[in-house]
Design an enzyme around this catalytic site. Structure first.
Site, PDB file in Angstrom:
ATOM      1  N   THR A 246     -20.986 -33.470 -74.169  1.00 30.04           N
ATOM      2  CA  THR A 246     -19.670 -33.318 -73.532  1.00 30.04           C
ATOM      3  C   THR A 246     -19.071 -34.692 -73.238  1.00 30.04           C
ATOM      4  O   THR A 246     -17.901 -34.958 -73.547  1.00 30.04           O
ATOM      5  CB  THR A 246     -19.780 -32.494 -72.229  1.00 30.04           C
ATOM      6  OG1 THR A 246     -20.658 -31.402 -72.459  1.00 30.04           O
ATOM      7  CG2 THR A 246     -18.425 -31.979 -71.791  1.00 30.04           C
TER       8      THR A 246
ATOM      9  N   ASP B 242     -19.458 -38.004 -66.541  1.00 29.15           N
ATOM     10  CA  ASP B 242     -20.796 -37.644 -67.024  1.00 29.15           C
ATOM     11  C   ASP B 242     -20.943 -36.122 -67.065  1.00 29.15           C
ATOM     12  O   ASP B 242     -20.278 -35.407 -66.307  1.00 29.15           O
ATOM     13  CB  ASP B 242     -21.859 -38.262 -66.095  1.00 29.15           C
ATOM     14  CG  ASP B 242     -23.193 -38.481 -66.798  1.00 29.15           C
ATOM     15  OD1 ASP B 242     -23.376 -37.968 -67.924  1.00 29.15           O
ATOM     16  OD2 ASP B 242     -24.053 -39.162 -66.222  1.00 29.15           O
TER      17      ASP B 242
ATOM     18  N   ALA C 177     -23.547 -32.496 -67.157  1.00 27.97           N
ATOM     19  CA  ALA C 177     -24.629 -31.959 -66.323  1.00 27.97           C
ATOM     20  C   ALA C 177     -25.220 -30.744 -67.028  1.00 27.97           C
ATOM     21  O   ALA C 177     -24.585 -30.142 -67.896  1.00 27.97           O
ATOM     22  CB  ALA C 177     -24.103 -31.555 -64.948  1.00 27.97           C
ATOM     23  N   ASP C 178     -26.446 -30.418 -66.648  1.00 28.66           N
ATOM     24  CA  ASP C 178     -27.109 -29.235 -67.212  1.00 28.66           C
ATOM     25  C   ASP C 178     -26.925 -28.011 -66.333  1.00 28.66           C
ATOM     26  O   ASP C 178     -26.904 -26.888 -66.830  1.00 28.66           O
ATOM     27  CB  ASP C 178     -28.598 -29.546 -67.415  1.00 28.66           C
ATOM     28  CG  ASP C 178     -28.757 -30.724 -68.353  1.00 28.66           C
ATOM     29  OD1 ASP C 178     -28.360 -30.604 -69.520  1.00 28.66           O
ATOM     30  OD2 ASP C 178     -29.221 -31.788 -67.905  1.00 28.66           O
TER      31      ASP C 178
ATOM     32  N   LYS D  23     -29.494 -32.842 -63.931  1.00 28.67           N
ATOM     33  CA  LYS D  23     -29.178 -33.625 -65.125  1.00 28.67           C
ATOM     34  C   LYS D  23     -30.486 -34.072 -65.767  1.00 28.67           C
ATOM     35  O   LYS D  23     -31.539 -33.911 -65.207  1.00 28.67           O
ATOM     36  CB  LYS D  23     -28.335 -34.853 -64.745  1.00 28.67           C
ATOM     37  CG  LYS D  23     -26.906 -34.470 -64.402  1.00 28.67           C
ATOM     38  CD  LYS D  23     -26.015 -35.679 -64.092  1.00 28.67           C
ATOM     39  CE  LYS D  23     -26.049 -36.781 -65.087  1.00 28.67           C
ATOM     40  NZ  LYS D  23     -25.727 -36.349 -66.462  1.00 28.67           N
TER      41      LYS D  23
ATOM     42  N   GLY E  74     -30.708 -34.983 -71.630  1.00 26.86           N
ATOM     43  CA  GLY E  74     -30.789 -36.044 -72.650  1.00 26.86           C
ATOM     44  C   GLY E  74     -31.741 -37.161 -72.254  1.00 26.86           C
ATOM     45  O   GLY E  74     -31.731 -38.239 -72.864  1.00 26.86           O
TER      46      GLY E  74
ATOM     47  N   GLU F 260     -28.282 -42.714 -65.432  1.00 26.81           N
ATOM     48  CA  GLU F 260     -27.092 -41.948 -65.017  1.00 26.81           C
ATOM     49  C   GLU F 260     -26.978 -41.929 -63.498  1.00 26.81           C
ATOM     50  O   GLU F 260     -25.883 -42.090 -62.946  1.00 26.81           O
ATOM     51  CB  GLU F 260     -27.177 -40.510 -65.549  1.00 26.81           C
ATOM     52  CG  GLU F 260     -26.996 -40.431 -67.057  1.00 26.81           C
ATOM     53  CD  GLU F 260     -27.243 -39.038 -67.614  1.00 26.81           C
ATOM     54  OE1 GLU F 260     -26.626 -38.700 -68.629  1.00 26.81           O
ATOM     55  OE2 GLU F 260     -28.064 -38.286 -67.054  1.00 26.81           O
TER      56      GLU F 260
HETATM   57  C1  5RP Z   1     -28.311 -36.449 -70.148  1.00 27.09           C
HETATM   58  C2  5RP Z   1     -27.559 -35.526 -69.268  1.00 27.09           C
HETATM   59  C3  5RP Z   1     -26.395 -34.810 -69.856  1.00 27.09           C
HETATM   60  O1  5RP Z   1     -25.247 -35.177 -69.170  1.00 27.09           O
HETATM   61  C4  5RP Z   1     -26.644 -33.335 -69.751  1.00 27.09           C
HETATM   62  O2  5RP Z   1     -27.857 -33.033 -70.429  1.00 27.09           O
HETATM   63  C5  5RP Z   1     -25.496 -32.513 -70.344  1.00 27.09           C
HETATM   64  O3  5RP Z   1     -25.426 -32.721 -71.724  1.00 27.09           O
HETATM   65  P1  5RP Z   1     -24.441 -31.889 -72.661  1.00 27.09           P
HETATM   66  O4  5RP Z   1     -23.052 -32.304 -72.298  1.00 27.09           O
HETATM   67  O5  5RP Z   1     -24.842 -32.284 -74.052  1.00 27.09           O
HETATM   68  O6  5RP Z   1     -24.692 -30.433 -72.406  1.00 27.09           O
HETATM   69  O7  5RP Z   1     -27.856 -35.345 -68.102  1.00 27.09           O
HETATM   70  O8  5RP Z   1     -29.446 -36.948 -69.517  1.00 27.09           O
END
Ligand code: 5RP
Length: 235
Positions: A35, A89, A91-92, A102, A105, A111
């Site tokens: 994202t 940024d 987030a999960d 988070k 990744g 972060e």
């Molecule tokens: C990386 C993170 C990412 O921001 C989180 O995993 C969200 O990723 P995505 O936008 O691909 O769903 O915390 O460490």
């Protein structure tokens, strides 16, 4: 439209909405993930169009650094600046109090440094990331120095979690972070008090940082599908 196309559209639109909030002469924290990658792309495009000037980015990962260079965003480091104006940024998971999980990744340590320092931290997510309780859909990532992996995993189990060492995809063995460490993903039946758990985990010797972000986010931008369009909601 297929689900994958809808998800991509939500990520693109919310990334664009976040990039639109950046003003000229700003120091910008640049997050990690699919994202935020769109936010970085749109930020670069605004710079190229001359809509923005004098932006300096602080990347939270090797991925963010590579993308920023690709889209022409000048970069700096925390040693060279005395503040960060805004951080974007992903987030999960996001709970109703704007607390986050988070680390999907494996970039949550950098972060947390960058996002916590920012005067304004904007989270960008699609609506699938919203949860009532943290830990309900996503495992909690913890970065651990390799020599301490066994005792740390035992301690994490004593805290009531089921820890798993994150393994690489198209890479034999464990995931190695940008700092050269391992990531343990923990399943908790319930995270009743995210602030308390964040501190308890970080208190284990050998843990570098965990993916609970409590009272860090200022604004959450959510991309959601309304009819056949993407709507951006803020909370
Ligand atoms: C990386 C993170 C990412 O921001 C989180 O995993 C969200 O990723 P995505 O936008 O691909 O769903 O915390 O460490």
């Amino acid at each position: 439209m297929a689900d994958t196309d809808l998800s991509k559209l939500m990520k693109q639109e919310v990334g664009k909405a976040a990039a639109d909030r950046v003003q000229s002469h700003s120091i910008v924290g640049l997050g990690t993930g699919s994202t935020t990658a769109y936010a970085i792309q749109f930020l670069g495009e605004r710079l190229q169009r001359g809509e923005l000037e004098n932006i300096q980015g602080i990347p939270t990962s090797f991925q963010a650094e590579v993308l920023s260079k690709e889209y022409g965003i000048p970069l700096t480091t925390l040693d060279a600046v005395d503040h960060i104006d805004i951080a974007l940024d992903g987030a999960d998971e996001v709970d109703p109090n704007k607390n986050l999980i988070k680390g999907g990744g494996a970039a949550h340590t950098r972060e947390k440094v960058v996002d916590s320092l920012a005067n304004q931290f904007i989270v960008v997510v699609d609506s699938g990331k919203l949860v009532d309780k943290l830990g309900s859909t996503f495992l909690l990532p913890v970065e651990v120095i390799p020599m301490a992996i066994t005792p740390v995993m035992k301690k994490l189990a004593q805290l009531g979690g089921k820890p798993e060492l994150r393994m690489g995809v198209k890479k034999a063995g464990p995931v190695v972070t940008d700092q050269g460490n391992f990531v343990v993903d923990i399943k908790f039946e319930e995270i009743a008090n995210p602030g308390k758990l964040e501190k308890e985990i970080n208190n284990i010797p050998g843990v570098l940082e965990n993916g609970l972000f409590v009272n860090v986010a200022d604004v959450v931008l959510v991309g959601e599908i309304k009819g056949d369009q993407v709507n951006i909601r803020e909370f």
